[in-house]
Design a protein around this motif. Sequence first.
Motif, PDB file in Angstrom:
ATOM      1  N   LYS A  11       6.551  -1.205   7.578  1.00  0.00           N
ATOM      2  CA  LYS A  11       6.776   0.094   7.026  1.00  0.00           C
ATOM      3  C   LYS A  11       8.143   0.125   6.223  1.00  0.00           C
ATOM      4  CE  LYS A  11       4.247   2.076  10.674  1.00  0.00           C
ATOM      5  NZ  LYS A  11       4.264   2.890  12.239  1.00  0.00           N
ATOM      6  N   TYR A  24       1.031  -1.235  -0.049  1.00  0.00           N
ATOM      7  CA  TYR A  24      -0.043  -0.080  -0.025  1.00  0.00           C
ATOM      8  C   TYR A  24       0.889   1.181  -0.030  1.00  0.00           C
ATOM      9  CZ  TYR A  24      -3.467  -3.469   1.568  1.00  0.00           C
ATOM     10  OH  TYR A  24      -4.466  -4.421   1.684  1.00  0.00           O
ATOM     11  N   TYR A  40       5.589   3.515   2.202  1.00  0.00           N
ATOM     12  CA  TYR A  40       4.720   2.346   1.894  1.00  0.00           C
ATOM     13  C   TYR A  40       4.695   1.217   2.999  1.00  0.00           C
ATOM     14  CZ  TYR A  40       5.803   3.873  -2.796  1.00  0.00           C
ATOM     15  OH  TYR A  40       6.026   4.855  -4.024  1.00  0.00           O
ATOM     16  N   ILE A  41       3.328   0.573   3.167  1.00  0.00           N
ATOM     17  CA  ILE A  41       3.210  -0.277   4.132  1.00  0.00           C
ATOM     18  C   ILE A  41       3.142  -1.663   3.176  1.00  0.00           C
ATOM     19  CG2 ILE A  41       1.512  -1.503   5.594  1.00  0.00           C
ATOM     20  CD1 ILE A  41       2.769   1.179   6.776  1.00  0.00           C
ATOM     21  N   GLN A  65       3.016  -6.594   9.410  1.00  0.00           N
ATOM     22  CA  GLN A  65       3.401  -5.532   8.321  1.00  0.00           C
ATOM     23  C   GLN A  65       4.566  -4.902   8.640  1.00  0.00           C
ATOM     24  OE1 GLN A  65      -0.261  -3.610   8.550  1.00  0.00           O
ATOM     25  NE2 GLN A  65       0.324  -2.062  10.173  1.00  0.00           N
ATOM     26  N   ARG A  95       2.115  -5.623   3.966  1.00  0.00           N
ATOM     27  CA  ARG A  95       1.239  -6.611   4.638  1.00  0.00           C
ATOM     28  C   ARG A  95       1.559  -7.899   4.383  1.00  0.00           C
ATOM     29  NH1 ARG A  95      -4.178  -4.273   6.292  1.00  0.00           N
ATOM     30  NH2 ARG A  95      -2.828  -2.901   7.661  1.00  0.00           N
TER      31      ARG A  95
END
Length: 86
Positions: free
Chosen positions: A82, A47, A72-73, A80, A75
Motif C-alpha cells: 500500500k 491500482y 494506491y496498491i 502487495q 502488486r
Amino acid sequence: IEEDNENDNPGVSTGIPTIMGDVSILVIPTDEGLTIIPREPQQVMLYNAEGKLLFSQHLSAEEHINVPTGAYIVRGEHNQVKAIKK
C-alpha cells in the motif's frame, strides 16, 4: 520495512529504509508519483483506491510512475504494498 538504526549513535535513526522479510517490491512516494523498485524481475501492477488498474508491466529495474495525490496498491508476483502519494 524498518528504518536502519545501525550508526555511531544508538537510538538515532538514519532514516534509510531496510527491507525486512520476504518483500519483493519496494515503493517510494515522491513529489511527482511513485518509484517502484523490484528486488527481482517480475510483473508489477498499480491500482488506485477504487481498484482501477493504472499500470501493468514486467519490471526488472526501478520505474517511476507519475500519479496524483491518493492511495494506491502496488502488486508484485509475491506480495502487495500500500502506498500514499501526498
